[in-house]
Design a protein around this motif. Structure first.
Motif, short mmCIF file in Angstrom:
data_model
loop_
_atom_site.label_atom_id
_atom_site.label_comp_id
_atom_site.label_asym_id
_atom_site.label_seq_id
_atom_site.Cartn_x
_atom_site.Cartn_y
_atom_site.Cartn_z
N PRO A 114 -17.90 52.37 -1.42
CA PRO A 114 -16.92 51.50 -2.06
C PRO A 114 -15.47 51.94 -1.91
O PRO A 114 -14.57 51.32 -2.47
CB PRO A 114 -17.35 51.55 -3.53
CG PRO A 114 -17.93 52.91 -3.69
CD PRO A 114 -18.61 53.23 -2.38
N THR A 174 -26.62 48.15 0.21
CA THR A 174 -25.50 47.48 -0.45
C THR A 174 -24.22 47.81 0.30
O THR A 174 -23.98 48.97 0.66
CB THR A 174 -25.37 47.91 -1.91
OG1 THR A 174 -26.53 47.51 -2.64
CG2 THR A 174 -24.14 47.28 -2.57
N TRP A 176 -19.88 47.31 0.57
CA TRP A 176 -18.70 47.13 -0.27
C TRP A 176 -17.47 46.80 0.57
O TRP A 176 -17.30 47.31 1.67
CB TRP A 176 -18.40 48.42 -1.03
CG TRP A 176 -19.53 48.99 -1.81
CD1 TRP A 176 -20.58 49.73 -1.33
CD2 TRP A 176 -19.73 48.91 -3.22
NE1 TRP A 176 -21.41 50.10 -2.35
CE2 TRP A 176 -20.92 49.61 -3.52
CE3 TRP A 176 -19.02 48.30 -4.27
CZ2 TRP A 176 -21.41 49.73 -4.82
CZ3 TRP A 176 -19.50 48.43 -5.56
CH2 TRP A 176 -20.68 49.13 -5.82
N LYS A 194 -12.97 42.22 -5.44
CA LYS A 194 -13.53 43.02 -4.36
C LYS A 194 -14.86 42.41 -3.96
O LYS A 194 -15.59 41.89 -4.82
CB LYS A 194 -13.75 44.47 -4.80
CG LYS A 194 -12.49 45.32 -4.85
CD LYS A 194 -12.85 46.77 -5.13
CE LYS A 194 -11.62 47.67 -5.08
NZ LYS A 194 -11.98 49.10 -5.31
N LYS A 196 -18.69 42.60 -2.75
CA LYS A 196 -19.86 43.46 -2.80
C LYS A 196 -21.04 42.64 -2.27
O LYS A 196 -21.31 41.55 -2.76
CB LYS A 196 -20.14 43.93 -4.23
CG LYS A 196 -21.33 44.87 -4.36
CD LYS A 196 -21.50 45.31 -5.82
CE LYS A 196 -22.69 46.24 -6.00
NZ LYS A 196 -22.87 46.65 -7.43
N ARG A 253 -11.94 53.79 -6.80
CA ARG A 253 -12.69 52.65 -7.30
C ARG A 253 -11.99 52.08 -8.52
O ARG A 253 -11.23 52.77 -9.21
CB ARG A 253 -14.12 53.07 -7.68
CG ARG A 253 -14.90 53.67 -6.53
CD ARG A 253 -16.35 53.87 -6.89
NE ARG A 253 -17.05 52.58 -6.98
CZ ARG A 253 -18.31 52.44 -7.35
NH1 ARG A 253 -19.02 53.50 -7.70
NH2 ARG A 253 -18.88 51.24 -7.39
N GLU A 257 -16.44 50.18 -12.20
CA GLU A 257 -16.72 49.17 -11.18
C GLU A 257 -18.20 48.76 -11.14
O GLU A 257 -18.52 47.59 -10.93
CB GLU A 257 -16.29 49.71 -9.81
CG GLU A 257 -16.16 48.66 -8.73
CD GLU A 257 -15.48 49.21 -7.48
OE1 GLU A 257 -14.24 49.28 -7.47
OE2 GLU A 257 -16.20 49.57 -6.54
N ASP A 258 -19.09 49.71 -11.36
CA ASP A 258 -20.52 49.39 -11.29
C ASP A 258 -20.98 48.50 -12.44
O ASP A 258 -22.03 47.85 -12.36
CB ASP A 258 -21.35 50.67 -11.28
CG ASP A 258 -21.24 51.40 -9.95
OD1 ASP A 258 -21.09 50.73 -8.91
OD2 ASP A 258 -21.29 52.64 -9.96
N THR A 262 -19.36 40.23 -12.40
CA THR A 262 -19.38 39.73 -11.04
C THR A 262 -19.76 38.25 -11.03
O THR A 262 -20.40 37.76 -11.96
CB THR A 262 -20.39 40.49 -10.16
OG1 THR A 262 -21.71 40.32 -10.70
CG2 THR A 262 -20.06 41.98 -10.10
#
Length: 316
Positions: A114, A174, A176, A194, A196, A253, A257-258, A262
């Motif tokens: 990321p 995954t 980024w 961003k 993802k 980051r 962020e996690d 989203t």
């Protein structure tokens, strides 16, 4: 929050690192292999389709994300070595895709970490110069350590990769986007996101013992098998910004962020392997974005607008 989207280019200070010097340094780190990309040299070209979600218009008015489209894409291994083994756990995996809709095109480039390994172009050039191999074919560990000690943020990407197991499949990784993209939605509201890219099958990894049994090109063979047996699906997610996010620093980051909110923009389905020529004849150009997605404001993105074209000219 952004107020407008302006696709303008960052102009480096006089005497600063340039996109051309970055490309040259990337090639030097890899040993200057001819006729290949300066970065993500090893890869496989594929085709598929894109289908938008019901919520995409909340985030962007881009025709490439709000309508169904054709997809040309490339899965790849990081670095400029076209023969890097797929079993190398410390190398990035890349995914570049182009959505084509009604004459409009957008290219999105994402990778399996990321963050980027440098915040500024000068820092990126110094990072690479410290890793150019010497007469013995290896970089000088003292130079690398000295630079890393003085620039600890340049280790954020490597630490992220090292903390994770070897990806078992391009389809189970995954990806980024390290940049903060300003987007305009159907209501005319602008914000940063961003990208993802999340595999529908979830993440798939290998243990060190399992990796020992794998061939040097196992990711590419796995890709062919999965496409032949029904295709590969990814959801394109938009991570939503908050006030104070570091939109200019690609080594950092966003906070939390996690756990960010989203929105799924749509789904990519990869259905066919294409010839490498289909991807190699041109570039996935980060500057190709249909209205509704603007240029990130950081200088690394600005440099990419020129660097990719310089790399293309060198390999042709």
């Amino acid at each position: 929050m952004a107020d407008v989207i302006e696709n303008t280019e960052f102009v480096p200070a006089e005497g600063a690192a340039t996109p051309a010097s970055i490309v040259a340094a990337l090639k030097a780190v890899a040993g200057n292999p001819p006729k290949v990309r300066a970065s993500f040299a090893k890869g496989r070209c594929v085709r598929g389709r894109y289908v938008p979600s019901e919520r995409v218009a909340e985030i962007t008015r881009s025709v490439n994300f709000t309508r169904p489209g054709r997809v040309l894409a490339r899965f790849s291994m990081g670095g400029g070595n076209p023969n890097v083994p797929d079993t190398n756990r410390l190398v990035l995996r890349g995914f570049s895709f182009r959505i084509e809709t009604d004459g409009e095109t957008s290219d999105i480039l994402v990778e399996s970490a990321p963050v980027h390994f440098a915040r500024t172009l000068d820092q990126m050039l110094a990072f690479l110069k410290a890793r150019i191999p010497g007469p013995d074919g290896k970089p000088d560990p003292a130079k690398v350590k000295s630079f890393s000690d003085a620039n600890p943020e340049t280790l954020n990407q490597a630490k992220y990769i090292a903390a994770r197991s070897l990806p078992a499949s391009f389809a189970g990784t995954t990806y980024w986007g390290v940049h903060s993209f300003p987007v305009i939605n159907e209501a005319g509201k602008t914000r940063f996101i961003k990208f993802k890219i999340v595999p529908r099958i979830g993440e798939i990894v290998l243990t060190d013992e399992e990796a020992k049994e794998k061939a040097v090109d196992f990711l590419h063979h796995d890709l062919e098998d999965r496409i032949r047996n029904g295709g590969i699906e990814f959801d394109i997610l938009a991570l939503l910004d908050r006030p104070g996010d570091p939109t200019m620093d690609v080594t950092a980051r966003w906070p939390g962020e996690d756990e960010r909110e989203t929105v799924v923009l749509g789904t990519i389905t990869i259905v066919a392997i294409d010839s490498d020529h289909a991807c190699d004849v041109s570039i996935f150009d980060p500057g190709t974005l249909a209205h509704g997605v603007g240029y990130p404001p950081d200088e690394i993105f600005a440099a990419r607008l020129k660097a990719y074209r310089i790399s293309l000219a060198k390999r042709q």
